[in-house]
Design a protein around this motif. Structure first.
Motif, PDB file in Angstrom:
ATOM      1  N   GLU A   1       0.831  -1.209   0.000  1.00 22.14           N
ATOM      2  CA  GLU A   1       0.000   0.000   0.000  1.00 22.14           C
ATOM      3  C   GLU A   1       0.867   1.261   0.000  1.00 22.14           C
ATOM      4  O   GLU A   1       0.620   2.197  -0.772  1.00 22.14           O
ATOM      5  CB  GLU A   1      -0.914  -0.008   1.216  1.00 22.14           C
ATOM      6  CG  GLU A   1      -1.852   1.173   1.288  1.00 22.14           C
ATOM      7  CD  GLU A   1      -2.755   1.096   2.506  1.00 22.14           C
ATOM      8  OE1 GLU A   1      -2.914   2.137   3.163  1.00 22.14           O
ATOM      9  OE2 GLU A   1      -3.285   0.008   2.800  1.00 22.14           O
ATOM     10  N   LEU A   2       1.893   1.288   0.837  1.00 18.46           N
ATOM     11  CA  LEU A   2       2.778   2.448   0.918  1.00 18.46           C
ATOM     12  C   LEU A   2       3.538   2.645  -0.397  1.00 18.46           C
ATOM     13  O   LEU A   2       3.618   3.767  -0.915  1.00 18.46           O
ATOM     14  CB  LEU A   2       3.751   2.286   2.081  1.00 18.46           C
ATOM     15  CG  LEU A   2       4.763   3.401   2.287  1.00 18.46           C
ATOM     16  CD1 LEU A   2       4.062   4.730   2.610  1.00 18.46           C
ATOM     17  CD2 LEU A   2       5.741   3.024   3.404  1.00 18.46           C
ATOM     18  N   LEU A   3       4.092   1.575  -0.926  1.00 15.91           N
ATOM     19  CA  LEU A   3       4.862   1.669  -2.167  1.00 15.91           C
ATOM     20  C   LEU A   3       3.993   2.169  -3.320  1.00 15.91           C
ATOM     21  O   LEU A   3       4.401   3.051  -4.079  1.00 15.91           O
ATOM     22  CB  LEU A   3       5.470   0.305  -2.512  1.00 15.91           C
ATOM     23  CG  LEU A   3       6.562  -0.187  -1.561  1.00 15.91           C
ATOM     24  CD1 LEU A   3       6.814  -1.670  -1.762  1.00 15.91           C
ATOM     25  CD2 LEU A   3       7.831   0.618  -1.719  1.00 15.91           C
ATOM     26  N   GLU A   4       2.801   1.608  -3.429  1.00 17.92           N
ATOM     27  CA  GLU A   4       1.920   2.010  -4.522  1.00 17.92           C
ATOM     28  C   GLU A   4       1.413   3.436  -4.348  1.00 17.92           C
ATOM     29  O   GLU A   4       1.170   4.123  -5.338  1.00 17.92           O
ATOM     30  CB  GLU A   4       0.776   1.009  -4.659  1.00 17.92           C
ATOM     31  CG  GLU A   4       1.280  -0.317  -5.199  1.00 17.92           C
ATOM     32  CD  GLU A   4       0.228  -1.387  -5.337  1.00 17.92           C
ATOM     33  OE1 GLU A   4      -0.935  -1.167  -4.933  1.00 17.92           O
ATOM     34  OE2 GLU A   4       0.574  -2.477  -5.854  1.00 17.92           O
ATOM     35  N   SER A   5       1.299   3.898  -3.104  1.00 19.77           N
ATOM     36  CA  SER A   5       0.872   5.285  -2.881  1.00 19.77           C
ATOM     37  C   SER A   5       1.901   6.275  -3.406  1.00 19.77           C
ATOM     38  O   SER A   5       1.577   7.418  -3.704  1.00 19.77           O
ATOM     39  CB  SER A   5       0.607   5.538  -1.396  1.00 19.77           C
ATOM     40  OG  SER A   5       1.819   5.676  -0.661  1.00 19.77           O
ATOM     41  N   ASP A   6       3.148   5.815  -3.547  1.00 23.14           N
ATOM     42  CA  ASP A   6       4.216   6.662  -4.084  1.00 23.14           C
ATOM     43  C   ASP A   6       4.513   6.343  -5.548  1.00 23.14           C
ATOM     44  O   ASP A   6       5.450   6.875  -6.129  1.00 23.14           O
ATOM     45  CB  ASP A   6       5.480   6.502  -3.234  1.00 23.14           C
ATOM     46  CG  ASP A   6       6.516   7.581  -3.513  1.00 23.14           C
ATOM     47  OD1 ASP A   6       6.148   8.781  -3.504  1.00 23.14           O
ATOM     48  OD2 ASP A   6       7.686   7.221  -3.764  1.00 23.14           O
ATOM     49  N   GLY A   7       3.731   5.434  -6.129  1.00 21.67           N
ATOM     50  CA  GLY A   7       3.915   5.111  -7.538  1.00 21.67           C
ATOM     51  C   GLY A   7       4.972   4.058  -7.820  1.00 21.67           C
ATOM     52  O   GLY A   7       5.321   3.823  -8.974  1.00 21.67           O
ATOM     53  N   ASP A   8       5.500   3.419  -6.791  1.00 24.15           N
ATOM     54  CA  ASP A   8       6.524   2.399  -7.007  1.00 24.15           C
ATOM     55  C   ASP A   8       5.857   1.086  -7.395  1.00 24.15           C
ATOM     56  O   ASP A   8       5.090   0.526  -6.619  1.00 24.15           O
ATOM     57  CB  ASP A   8       7.357   2.180  -5.744  1.00 24.15           C
ATOM     58  CG  ASP A   8       8.424   1.134  -5.959  1.00 24.15           C
ATOM     59  OD1 ASP A   8       9.584   1.511  -6.144  1.00 24.15           O
ATOM     60  OD2 ASP A   8       8.085  -0.077  -5.969  1.00 24.15           O
TER      61      ASP A   8
END
Length: 104
Positions: free
Chosen positions: A17-24
């Motif tokens: 969730e955190l990674l995808e929130s930053d576009g990773d």
């Protein structure tokens, strides 16, 4: 499935969730694969997860909240908070993976 494995799956969900929130997408795919393996009781997911750590360009080196701006970088307003959370989750995932590997 043991309690530590369940906790690791939860930590991986939070990382995704955190990674995808930053576009990773690279590391989020990596964590999704490790998570799916563990959900299927495929404990080679532990080795797969641990292979993300160490060496240049590894998961350890990831910093969130960076934007390419011309010839340099700029930071998003929440980059400190995001990276503190990333560091805590990344460390917890590594710790759990080591503990689970020892118990297998």
């Amino acid at each position: 499935m043991g309690q530590q494995t369940e906790e690791l799956i939860d930590v991986l969900e939070q990382l995704i969730e955190l990674l995808e929130s930053d576009g990773d997408m690279h590391w989020s795919r990596w964590m999704r694969k490790a998570r799916a393996m563990l959900i299927d009781s495929d404990y080679s997911g532990i080795a797969y997860l641990r292979s993300a750590y160490g060496g240049m360009g590894s998961f350890n080196d990831l910093m969130l909240g960076q934007n390419v701006a011309g010839v340099g970088y700029s930071w998003t307003p929440r980059h400190v908070e995001m990276n503190d959370k990333l560091e805590a989750l990344r460390n917890r995932a590594a710790q759990l993976a080591i503990e689970i590997k020892r118990s297998l």
